[in-house]
Motif scaffolding. Structure first.
Motif, PDB file in Angstrom:
ATOM      1  N   ARG A   1      28.655  40.978  49.740  1.00 16.09           N
ATOM      2  CA  ARG A   1      27.877  39.741  49.688  1.00 16.09           C
ATOM      3  C   ARG A   1      28.256  38.884  48.484  1.00 16.09           C
ATOM      4  NH1 ARG A   1      24.024  39.436  53.486  1.00 16.09           N
ATOM      5  NH2 ARG A   1      23.099  41.347  54.366  1.00 16.09           N
ATOM      6  N   LEU A   2      28.586  39.528  47.369  1.00 16.08           N
ATOM      7  CA  LEU A   2      29.032  38.781  46.190  1.00 16.08           C
ATOM      8  C   LEU A   2      30.278  37.971  46.525  1.00 16.08           C
ATOM      9  CD1 LEU A   2      29.015  38.100  43.152  1.00 16.08           C
ATOM     10  CD2 LEU A   2      30.269  40.242  42.771  1.00 16.08           C
ATOM     11  N   ALA A   3      31.243  38.586  47.197  1.00 16.03           N
ATOM     12  CA  ALA A   3      32.473  37.891  47.569  1.00 16.03           C
ATOM     13  C   ALA A   3      32.194  36.718  48.499  1.00 16.03           C
ATOM     14  CB  ALA A   3      33.442  38.863  48.229  1.00 16.03           C
ATOM     15  N   ILE A   4      31.389  36.959  49.526  1.00 12.69           N
ATOM     16  CA  ILE A   4      31.109  35.897  50.504  1.00 12.69           C
ATOM     17  C   ILE A   4      30.329  34.758  49.856  1.00 12.69           C
ATOM     18  CG2 ILE A   4      29.802  35.379  52.610  1.00 12.69           C
ATOM     19  CD1 ILE A   4      30.695  38.096  53.670  1.00 12.69           C
ATOM     20  N   ASP A   5      29.375  35.096  48.990  1.00  8.80           N
ATOM     21  CA  ASP A   5      28.619  34.051  48.294  1.00  8.80           C
ATOM     22  C   ASP A   5      29.528  33.213  47.408  1.00  8.80           C
ATOM     23  OD1 ASP A   5      26.344  34.891  49.544  1.00  8.80           O
ATOM     24  OD2 ASP A   5      25.477  35.895  47.789  1.00  8.80           O
ATOM     25  N   GLU A   6      30.493  33.857  46.743  1.00  4.65           N
ATOM     26  CA  GLU A   6      31.433  33.105  45.901  1.00  4.65           C
ATOM     27  C   GLU A   6      32.327  32.203  46.743  1.00  4.65           C
ATOM     28  OE1 GLU A   6      31.851  36.232  42.140  1.00  4.65           O
ATOM     29  OE2 GLU A   6      33.548  35.925  43.514  1.00  4.65           O
ATOM     30  N   ILE A   7      32.777  32.698  47.874  1.00  3.59           N
ATOM     31  CA  ILE A   7      33.587  31.875  48.783  1.00  3.59           C
ATOM     32  C   ILE A   7      32.787  30.660  49.254  1.00  3.59           C
ATOM     33  CG2 ILE A   7      34.668  31.823  51.069  1.00  3.59           C
ATOM     34  CD1 ILE A   7      35.373  34.802  50.616  1.00  3.59           C
ATOM     35  N   ASN A   8      31.566  30.898  49.697  1.00  2.00           N
ATOM     36  CA  ASN A   8      30.747  29.803  50.217  1.00  2.00           C
ATOM     37  C   ASN A   8      30.343  28.822  49.127  1.00  2.00           C
ATOM     38  OD1 ASN A   8      30.914  30.757  52.831  1.00  2.00           O
ATOM     39  ND2 ASN A   8      28.986  31.896  52.732  1.00  2.00           N
TER      40      ASN A   8
ATOM     41  N   ASP B   1      26.365  48.868  37.486  1.00  2.00           N
ATOM     42  CA  ASP B   1      27.814  48.893  37.632  1.00  2.00           C
ATOM     43  C   ASP B   1      28.181  49.002  39.107  1.00  2.00           C
ATOM     44  OD1 ASP B   1      28.447  48.659  34.969  1.00  2.00           O
ATOM     45  OD2 ASP B   1      28.748  50.817  34.648  1.00  2.00           O
ATOM     46  N   PRO B   2      29.275  48.376  39.520  1.00  2.00           N
ATOM     47  CA  PRO B   2      29.706  48.498  40.922  1.00  2.00           C
ATOM     48  C   PRO B   2      30.370  49.833  41.185  1.00  2.00           C
ATOM     49  CG  PRO B   2      31.275  47.180  39.685  1.00  2.00           C
ATOM     50  CD  PRO B   2      30.139  47.468  38.745  1.00  2.00           C
ATOM     51  N   SER B   3      30.314  50.260  42.426  1.00  2.00           N
ATOM     52  CA  SER B   3      31.039  51.444  42.861  1.00  2.00           C
ATOM     53  C   SER B   3      32.453  51.041  43.268  1.00  2.00           C
ATOM     54  CB  SER B   3      30.339  52.079  44.062  1.00  2.00           C
ATOM     55  OG  SER B   3      30.452  51.228  45.202  1.00  2.00           O
ATOM     56  N   GLN B   4      33.294  52.048  43.498  1.00  2.00           N
ATOM     57  CA  GLN B   4      34.632  51.759  44.009  1.00  2.00           C
ATOM     58  C   GLN B   4      34.559  50.966  45.307  1.00  2.00           C
ATOM     59  OE1 GLN B   4      38.424  54.431  44.702  1.00  2.00           O
ATOM     60  NE2 GLN B   4      36.913  54.918  46.259  1.00  2.00           N
ATOM     61  N   TYR B   5      33.615  51.342  46.183  1.00  2.00           N
ATOM     62  CA  TYR B   5      33.533  50.682  47.483  1.00  2.00           C
ATOM     63  C   TYR B   5      33.007  49.257  47.372  1.00  2.00           C
ATOM     64  CZ  TYR B   5      34.268  55.457  49.015  1.00  2.00           C
ATOM     65  OH  TYR B   5      34.787  56.724  49.190  1.00  2.00           O
ATOM     66  N   ALA B   6      32.263  48.957  46.309  1.00  2.00           N
ATOM     67  CA  ALA B   6      31.873  47.564  46.071  1.00  2.00           C
ATOM     68  C   ALA B   6      33.125  46.732  45.803  1.00  2.00           C
ATOM     69  CB  ALA B   6      30.912  47.476  44.886  1.00  2.00           C
ATOM     70  N   ALA B   7      34.065  47.294  45.040  1.00  2.00           N
ATOM     71  CA  ALA B   7      35.308  46.581  44.733  1.00  2.00           C
ATOM     72  C   ALA B   7      36.176  46.419  45.970  1.00  2.00           C
ATOM     73  CB  ALA B   7      36.069  47.326  43.638  1.00  2.00           C
ATOM     74  N   THR B   8      36.317  47.471  46.773  1.00  2.00           N
ATOM     75  CA  THR B   8      37.163  47.361  47.959  1.00  2.00           C
ATOM     76  C   THR B   8      36.513  46.492  49.037  1.00  2.00           C
ATOM     77  OG1 THR B   8      36.291  49.503  48.737  1.00  2.00           O
ATOM     78  CG2 THR B   8      38.390  49.521  47.552  1.00  2.00           C
ATOM     79  N   ALA B   9      35.166  46.432  49.059  1.00  2.00           N
ATOM     80  CA  ALA B   9      34.478  45.529  49.994  1.00  2.00           C
ATOM     81  C   ALA B   9      34.660  44.084  49.558  1.00  2.00           C
ATOM     82  CB  ALA B   9      32.996  45.882  50.073  1.00  2.00           C
ATOM     83  N   TYR B  10      34.572  43.842  48.258  1.00  2.00           N
ATOM     84  CA  TYR B  10      34.845  42.510  47.706  1.00  2.00           C
ATOM     85  C   TYR B  10      36.252  42.061  48.112  1.00  2.00           C
ATOM     86  CZ  TYR B  10      35.050  38.980  43.882  1.00  2.00           C
ATOM     87  OH  TYR B  10      35.168  37.826  43.123  1.00  2.00           O
ATOM     88  N   ASP B  11      37.197  42.990  48.023  1.00  2.00           N
ATOM     89  CA  ASP B  11      38.574  42.677  48.404  1.00  2.00           C
ATOM     90  C   ASP B  11      38.719  42.477  49.909  1.00  2.00           C
ATOM     91  OD1 ASP B  11      39.470  42.709  45.813  1.00  2.00           O
ATOM     92  OD2 ASP B  11      40.244  44.756  45.893  1.00  2.00           O
ATOM     93  N   ALA B  12      37.934  43.204  50.701  1.00  2.00           N
ATOM     94  CA  ALA B  12      38.013  43.036  52.159  1.00  2.00           C
ATOM     95  C   ALA B  12      37.614  41.625  52.564  1.00  2.00           C
ATOM     96  CB  ALA B  12      37.115  44.058  52.857  1.00  2.00           C
TER      97      ALA B  12
END
Length: 388
Positions: free
Chosen positions: A51-58, A300-311
């Protein structure tokens, strides 16, 4: 993208333009999300990263598609950590809600069958967490932003032999889990190829009431390292049991250990685990992501938070490169990716859904965790999967 300079998605959203078509659709672009939203296996940190990634994109106006910008509209469904529910979600999103892409699931037991739905429906899917090679094998619409079990097991084997100096190893793993069996097979292959010896190997299944007998047999072998590539809830008790039985072996694990509270326990001091990414990394792109995530969640983010951000970032770049928000065009753009510069590392693709990336080795200490090594793909040859 091939023949083009690769940028992180934040820059892509602002700078890259695709080839638009006349009378192109407008409005939000429907994206499907399939994650575990409740219960002990929930993907809370992963979803926060997405959601962080999508919010930043939008916030930047959305994805540039042709001569217009379009926001991403995430349609999230709860897979309840159950394969039938995950498959039903995928069918709903693909066949009824007409999403142009799927993000998730995280777990291989869910991502493998959901990938079959995506393949049949002709809708690209990007999983941020499924590491089992079967998730993408033989599929042209399924991608991931995380390295496979093959590579992770090879990293652990190389580190055990070269850095720890281990000559012998024992393994204890969940025989019912594709993740555990796959990574154990890779570790065995890599360790033996480097002239190490697997002196004992034991398996269990989640329905077993007692697993002490299997661990006791491993303890008698007195290995230099004990490899536990299992779910965090199992690993915590297994590490304690090994110490109770007098095992002095160095404990090793995979990315299911990442950011887990049991790493602070006495039994796990001096242990190591492999992962694609850690919030302890001193990389500018990673540090910026961690800071943004902390501002948003306080954690702190988890590894999967980082890979989801990248997805989400990889998908946004593919839509821009495709020039239109249509599944087939997005898939072709994803397939053409050479390199994606993500917060979880530099992801390199070779006409397929599996990225090649560096891996980190994290050590547990009295004061916390610390990244002690970062191994490149060039230094580790991934091992073929198979039964240990």
């Amino acid at each position: 993208m091939r023949g083009a300079r690769c940028l992180p998605f934040v820059a892509v959203v602002a700078l890259l333009a695709g080839c638009g078509e006349d009378d192109a659709p407008s409005g939000p672009i429907p994206i499907g999300g399939i994650f575990t939203l409740a219960g002990p296996a929930e993907d809370e940190s992963t979803v926060h990263g997405l959601r962080l990634a999508i919010d930043e994109i939008n916030a930047r106006g959305g994805v540039e598609v042709g001569d217009q910008r379009r926001r991403l509209a995430l349609r999230m469904l709860d897979d309840e950590a159950l394969p039938p529910t995950a498959v039903a979600n995928a069918n709903e999103l693909v066949n009824q809600r007409n999403v142009v892409a799927l993000l998730g699931p995280v777990k291989s037991t869910l991502a493998i069958p959901v990938g079959a739905v995506a393949e049949r429906g002709g809708v690209p899917m990007i999983t941020p967490g499924s590491t089992n090679p079967a998730t993408t094998r033989g599929r042209t619409f399924v991608f991931r932003t995380i390295v496979t079990d093959d590579f992770q097991g090879a990293v652990a084997a190389a580190f055990a032999r070269q850095a720890i100096g281990a000559r012998s190893a024992a393994m204890f793993y969940d025989a019912s889990s594709p993740y555990s069996t796959g990574i154990a097979a890779s570790f065995r292959s890599g360790f033996e190829r480097r002239d190490g010896k697997i002196v004992a190997s034991g398996t269990y299944t989640p329905d077993q009431v007692s697993r002490t007998a299997g661990m006791r047999r491993l303890a008698r072998s007195q290995p230099d390292v004990l490899y536990l590539p299992n779910p965090a809830s199992d690993t915590a008790s297994q590490g304690r049991r090994a110490r109770t039985l007098g095992m002095r072996a160095v404990l090793l694990g995979g990315d299911t250990w990442a950011e887990q509270t049991f790493l602070r326990a006495r039994a796990f001091r001096g242990s190591y685990h492999t992962a694609q990414w850690s919030p302890d990394l001193e990389d500018p792109r990673s540090l910026a992501f961690v800071a943004a995530y902390r501002r948003r969640t306080g954690d702190d983010p988890s590894q999967y938070a980082a890979t989801a951000y990248d997805a989400a970032g990889l998908l946004a770049e593919a839509i821009t490169r495709a020039g239109r928000a249509e599944p087939a065009a997005i898939r072709a753009a994803l397939d053409a990716v050479d390199t994606y510069e993500g917060v979880s590392g530099r992801l390199r693709y070779f006409r397929g859904g599996d990225p090649v990336a560096s891996a980190v080795v994290v050590r547990s200490t009295r004061s916390g965790t610390k990244v002690v090594a970062r191994l490149t793909p060039e230094s580790i040859a991934p091992e073929p999967t198979g039964q240990p």
